[in-house]
Design an enzyme around this catalytic site. Structure first.
Site, PDB file in Angstrom:
ATOM      1  N   TYR A 116      60.983  29.764  25.760  1.00 52.29           N
ATOM      2  CA  TYR A 116      62.266  29.621  26.443  1.00 52.29           C
ATOM      3  C   TYR A 116      62.991  28.335  26.050  1.00 52.29           C
ATOM      4  CZ  TYR A 116      60.477  33.435  29.285  1.00 52.29           C
ATOM      5  OH  TYR A 116      59.977  34.642  29.704  1.00 52.29           O
ATOM      6  N   CYS A 173      65.953  33.135  28.694  1.00 47.32           N
ATOM      7  CA  CYS A 173      65.802  34.587  28.632  1.00 47.32           C
ATOM      8  C   CYS A 173      66.892  35.202  27.768  1.00 47.32           C
ATOM      9  CB  CYS A 173      65.863  35.164  30.046  1.00 47.32           C
ATOM     10  SG  CYS A 173      65.872  36.959  30.091  1.00 47.32           S
ATOM     11  N   GLU A 200      62.565  32.991  22.195  1.00 43.23           N
ATOM     12  CA  GLU A 200      63.434  34.138  22.441  1.00 43.23           C
ATOM     13  C   GLU A 200      64.842  33.719  22.033  1.00 43.23           C
ATOM     14  OE1 GLU A 200      63.486  35.973  26.227  1.00 43.23           O
ATOM     15  OE2 GLU A 200      61.303  36.080  26.406  1.00 43.23           O
ATOM     16  N   CYS A 216      68.962  38.113  34.787  1.00 41.77           N
ATOM     17  CA  CYS A 216      69.737  37.384  33.780  1.00 41.77           C
ATOM     18  C   CYS A 216      69.074  36.058  33.438  1.00 41.77           C
ATOM     19  CB  CYS A 216      71.161  37.163  34.271  1.00 41.77           C
ATOM     20  SG  CYS A 216      72.171  36.143  33.175  1.00 41.77           S
ATOM     21  N   TYR A 274      56.875  41.447  22.046  1.00 46.10           N
ATOM     22  CA  TYR A 274      57.299  40.672  23.210  1.00 46.10           C
ATOM     23  C   TYR A 274      56.096  40.110  23.956  1.00 46.10           C
ATOM     24  CZ  TYR A 274      59.192  39.690  27.856  1.00 46.10           C
ATOM     25  OH  TYR A 274      59.535  39.090  29.040  1.00 46.10           O
ATOM     26  N   ASP A 296      62.166  30.252  34.173  1.00 44.49           N
ATOM     27  CA  ASP A 296      61.404  30.742  33.026  1.00 44.49           C
ATOM     28  C   ASP A 296      60.769  29.558  32.306  1.00 44.49           C
ATOM     29  OD1 ASP A 296      62.028  33.479  33.352  1.00 44.49           O
ATOM     30  OD2 ASP A 296      63.984  33.170  32.414  1.00 44.49           O
ATOM     31  N   CYS A 324      81.776  21.259  27.508  1.00 45.14           N
ATOM     32  CA  CYS A 324      81.580  20.640  26.197  1.00 45.14           C
ATOM     33  C   CYS A 324      82.937  20.281  25.612  1.00 45.14           C
ATOM     34  CB  CYS A 324      80.846  21.610  25.268  1.00 45.14           C
ATOM     35  SG  CYS A 324      80.436  20.918  23.639  1.00 45.14           S
TER      36      CYS A 324
END
Length: 222
Positions: free
Chosen positions: A141, A58, A101, A207, A89, A136, A216
Site C-alpha cells: 500500500y 487500495c 498495488e 474505496c 493478488y 490498509d 498541490c
C-alpha cells in the site's frame, strides 16, 4: 481490503532472496476492454498516448479517480515495483512479492498534462504514511510513482517538492513516495479481472482512498 500477514512483513520490504518465486505467465485471463471507457485495457492506444503507474493505497479507489479525468484514455490496476513475476493478488497481500498495488494511467498529454496527473495523485492520498494508507497496512500500500518519460520524472520531483512545502505548513511529515522510472521498478503486471474497474462493477464497494485536504500548487501558485 487489507490482508495482514504479521506486522514485520507489513512494515518491512522483502528482499529478492526471500521473495516468492512466481511463474512464467498470468495465472488468470486479463480483460481486454475498460468497462467504463470502452477502450483497450492493454493497448494499442492512439499515437502520443503516455502512461504512468501510480500507487496510492487500495487500487480500487485509485483507479476510479483517474478514469474520471478528461484526457485519460484508459486505466488498469496491477502490481509493480517488486520481484515476483506474474504475482496473484493473494501473493501480493502477503508482502512477499515486493510489489505495490498500482493503477496504470494511459492519457493524452495534449488534454491532461503530466502536472495535472501528478497533482491529482498527490491530492488524492496521504503520501507521508509509509507502508500504509489509511486502514490498509503493508508494503503493497506504499505511495509510488513509476514514470515512463524524462518529462514525467522531472514533474514528479517538482510537484513533490512543492507539495512537501504545503504539507509541512499544514503540519504533516515527510513525503515517503517512491519515485522511480518504470524500467527501474520492473514489469507492470495486470491484476485479476475482478479487480479491474472494481468500483464500476461494485459501486458500493470499499474505496479506502482519502487525501490530506492540502492542495498541490499549480504553476505560479506558491
Amino acid at each position: 481490503m487489507s490482508w495482514l500477514f504479521g506486522s514485520a512483513l507489513a512494515s518491512t520490504m522483502v528482499t529478492p532472496e526471500r521473495a516468492l518465486t512466481g511463474r512464467d505467465g498470468y495465472a488468470y485471463t486479463v480483460p481486454t476492454t475498460h468497462t467504463v471507457l470502452g477502450t483497450p485495457l492493454q493497448g494499442p492506444w492512439p499515437d502520443g498516448t503516455r502512461t504512468i503507474t501510480l500507487g496510492m493505497g487500495c487500487f480500487w479507489g485509485a483507479e476510479r479517480i483517474f478514469w474520471q479525468l478528461p484526457g485519460v484514455v484508459t486505466t488498469s490496476v496491477g502490481y509493480q515495483g517488486g520481484y515476483t513475476p506474474y504475482p496473484t493478488y493473494e501473493e501480493t497481500c502477503t508482502a512477499l512479492t515486493g510489489h505495490a498495488e498500482v493503477v496504470q494511467v494511459a492519457y493524452d498529454p495534449a488534454v491532461v498534462s503530466d502536472a495535472d496527473i501528478l497533482r491529482t495523485f498527490w491530492e488524492s492520498h496521504d503520501p507521508t504514511q509509509g507502508y500504509r494508507q489509511g486502514n490498509d497496512r503493508g508494503t503493497q500500500y506504499r505511495s509510488t510513482v513509476y514514470t515512463t518519460t524524462p518529462e514525467q520524472a522531472a514533474v514528479a520531483e517538482e510537484t513533490r517538492a512543492a507539495y512537501q512545502e504545503r504539507l509541512t505548513r499544514a503540519g504533516y511529515g515527510e513525503i515517503t513516495t517512491e519515485i522511480r522510472t518504470a524500467d527501474e521498478a520492473g514489469p507492470y503486471y495486470f491484476a485479476e479481472g475482478y479487480h479491474q474497474q472494481y468500483l464500476d462493477k461494485n459501486p458500493g464497494g470499499y474505496c479506502g482512498i482519502g487525501g490530506t485536504g492540502v492542495s498541490c500548487p499549480r504553476p505560479l501558485d506558491a
